[in-house]
Design a protein around this motif. Structure first.
Motif, short mmCIF file in Angstrom:
data_model
loop_
_atom_site.label_atom_id
_atom_site.label_comp_id
_atom_site.label_asym_id
_atom_site.label_seq_id
_atom_site.Cartn_x
_atom_site.Cartn_y
_atom_site.Cartn_z
N GLY A 53 -19.42 21.81 -72.54
CA GLY A 53 -18.31 20.89 -72.74
C GLY A 53 -17.61 20.48 -71.46
O GLY A 53 -16.78 19.57 -71.48
N GLU A 54 -17.92 21.13 -70.34
CA GLU A 54 -17.26 20.78 -69.08
C GLU A 54 -17.97 19.62 -68.39
O GLU A 54 -19.17 19.41 -68.58
N THR A 55 -17.21 18.91 -67.58
CA THR A 55 -17.76 17.79 -66.81
C THR A 55 -17.96 18.22 -65.37
O THR A 55 -17.03 18.70 -64.72
N VAL A 56 -19.19 18.04 -64.91
CA VAL A 56 -19.55 18.38 -63.53
C VAL A 56 -19.56 17.09 -62.72
O VAL A 56 -20.11 16.07 -63.15
N ARG A 57 -18.95 17.15 -61.56
CA ARG A 57 -18.95 16.00 -60.63
C ARG A 57 -19.65 16.44 -59.35
O ARG A 57 -19.22 17.39 -58.69
N VAL A 58 -20.74 15.74 -59.02
CA VAL A 58 -21.51 16.04 -57.82
C VAL A 58 -21.13 15.02 -56.75
O VAL A 58 -21.18 13.81 -56.99
N THR A 59 -20.75 15.53 -55.59
CA THR A 59 -20.45 14.67 -54.45
C THR A 59 -21.33 15.10 -53.29
O THR A 59 -21.85 16.22 -53.27
N GLY A 60 -21.50 14.20 -52.34
CA GLY A 60 -22.32 14.53 -51.18
C GLY A 60 -21.99 13.64 -50.01
O GLY A 60 -21.49 12.52 -50.19
N VAL A 61 -22.26 14.16 -48.83
CA VAL A 61 -22.04 13.40 -47.61
C VAL A 61 -23.22 13.61 -46.66
O VAL A 61 -23.74 14.73 -46.55
N ASP B 29 -32.06 11.67 -38.64
CA ASP B 29 -32.99 11.78 -37.53
C ASP B 29 -34.23 10.99 -37.89
O ASP B 29 -35.13 11.51 -38.57
N GLY B 30 -34.26 9.73 -37.49
CA GLY B 30 -35.38 8.86 -37.88
C GLY B 30 -35.38 8.67 -39.39
O GLY B 30 -34.41 8.17 -39.95
N GLU B 31 -36.47 9.09 -40.01
CA GLU B 31 -36.58 8.95 -41.46
C GLU B 31 -36.09 10.20 -42.20
O GLU B 31 -36.19 10.27 -43.42
N ARG B 32 -35.57 11.17 -41.49
CA ARG B 32 -35.07 12.40 -42.12
C ARG B 32 -33.55 12.35 -42.25
O ARG B 32 -32.85 12.04 -41.29
N VAL B 33 -33.08 12.66 -43.44
CA VAL B 33 -31.65 12.64 -43.73
C VAL B 33 -31.25 14.00 -44.31
O VAL B 33 -31.96 14.55 -45.16
N THR B 34 -30.13 14.53 -43.84
CA THR B 34 -29.60 15.78 -44.37
C THR B 34 -28.28 15.47 -45.07
O THR B 34 -27.44 14.73 -44.53
N ILE B 35 -28.11 16.04 -46.26
CA ILE B 35 -26.93 15.77 -47.07
C ILE B 35 -26.33 17.08 -47.55
O ILE B 35 -27.04 17.93 -48.09
N GLU B 36 -25.03 17.26 -47.33
CA GLU B 36 -24.31 18.39 -47.92
C GLU B 36 -23.76 17.93 -49.26
O GLU B 36 -23.24 16.81 -49.37
N GLN B 37 -23.86 18.81 -50.26
CA GLN B 37 -23.44 18.45 -51.61
C GLN B 37 -22.56 19.54 -52.23
O GLN B 37 -22.66 20.70 -51.86
N TRP B 38 -21.76 19.10 -53.20
CA TRP B 38 -20.90 20.00 -53.96
C TRP B 38 -20.94 19.58 -55.42
O TRP B 38 -20.90 18.39 -55.73
N ALA B 39 -21.02 20.56 -56.30
CA ALA B 39 -20.90 20.32 -57.74
C ALA B 39 -19.63 21.03 -58.17
O ALA B 39 -19.49 22.24 -57.99
N ALA B 40 -18.70 20.27 -58.73
CA ALA B 40 -17.40 20.83 -59.09
C ALA B 40 -17.03 20.50 -60.53
O ALA B 40 -17.45 19.48 -61.07
N LEU C 13 -27.90 17.99 -58.48
CA LEU C 13 -27.89 17.73 -57.04
C LEU C 13 -29.07 16.84 -56.66
O LEU C 13 -28.93 15.86 -55.92
N ALA C 14 -30.25 17.18 -57.18
CA ALA C 14 -31.45 16.38 -56.90
C ALA C 14 -31.30 14.96 -57.46
O ALA C 14 -31.66 13.98 -56.80
N GLU C 15 -30.74 14.85 -58.66
CA GLU C 15 -30.55 13.54 -59.28
C GLU C 15 -29.62 12.66 -58.44
O GLU C 15 -29.88 11.47 -58.25
N GLN C 16 -28.55 13.24 -57.93
CA GLN C 16 -27.63 12.45 -57.11
C GLN C 16 -28.34 11.88 -55.88
O GLN C 16 -28.18 10.72 -55.54
N VAL C 17 -29.14 12.70 -55.21
CA VAL C 17 -29.86 12.24 -54.02
C VAL C 17 -30.82 11.11 -54.39
O VAL C 17 -30.83 10.06 -53.76
N GLN C 18 -31.61 11.32 -55.42
CA GLN C 18 -32.61 10.31 -55.81
C GLN C 18 -31.94 9.02 -56.27
O GLN C 18 -32.37 7.93 -55.90
N ASP C 19 -30.87 9.14 -57.07
CA ASP C 19 -30.17 7.93 -57.53
C ASP C 19 -29.54 7.18 -56.37
O ASP C 19 -29.54 5.96 -56.34
N SER C 20 -29.00 7.91 -55.40
CA SER C 20 -28.28 7.29 -54.29
C SER C 20 -29.20 6.66 -53.26
O SER C 20 -28.91 5.59 -52.73
#
Length: 134
Positions: free
Chosen positions: A86-94, A99-110, A58-65
């Motif tokens: 062996g499973e593949t995890v897909r992290v998505t977020g929106v 609010d100015g320089e603050r961003v809130t993101i909801e995420q899911w790992a499936a 989850l942290a990696e997705q935010v930093q990469d994005s």
């Protein structure tokens, strides 16, 4: 960036070697992450991925994005299902708020259609001065 914007998905297939490397880095050697006899005795067929690894994704997705100007200020997540070697995890977020320089993101790992973790990341964006040659 505005509310409703989706972050690029992050996908990782977690192999046994990844789990061993993560266990070594975090000193988490619980038998459920590697001991097949221990797992079989508990009705599990494969090693269970350390839940904190999902938090790292989850942290990696935010930093990469959001890039190097993004500072992860808070990450709250809840594990909702086990993930196995062996499973593949897909992290998505929106993005849910800006609010100015603050961003809130909801995420899911499936894994396929099974949600393994949900989370909310709070990020501070900042500008860095350009490096000078002097």
């Amino acid at each position: 960036m505005k509310a409703g914007d989706a972050l690029p998905a992050l996908e990782r297939t977690i192999q046994a070697a990844d789990m061993v490397a993560y266990a070594g880095a975090t000193w988490d050697w619980h038998r459920m992450h590697y001991d097949l006899v221990y797992l079989r005795d508990r009705g599990l067929h494969l090693p269970v991925v350390d839940g904190q690894m999902l938090g790292a994704f989850l942290a990696e997705q935010v930093q990469d994005s959001l890039g190097p100007a993004a500072r992860l200020r808070r990450l709250r997540f809840r594990l909702t299902a086990m993930v196995f070697a062996g499973e593949t995890v897909r992290v998505t977020g929106v993005v849910t708020a800006v609010d100015g320089e603050r961003v809130t993101i909801e995420q899911w790992a499936a894994v396929a259609d099974r949600v393994a973790a949900t989370g909310v990341a709070e990020v501070a964006l900042s500008s860095f001065p350009e490096a000078s040659d002097e």
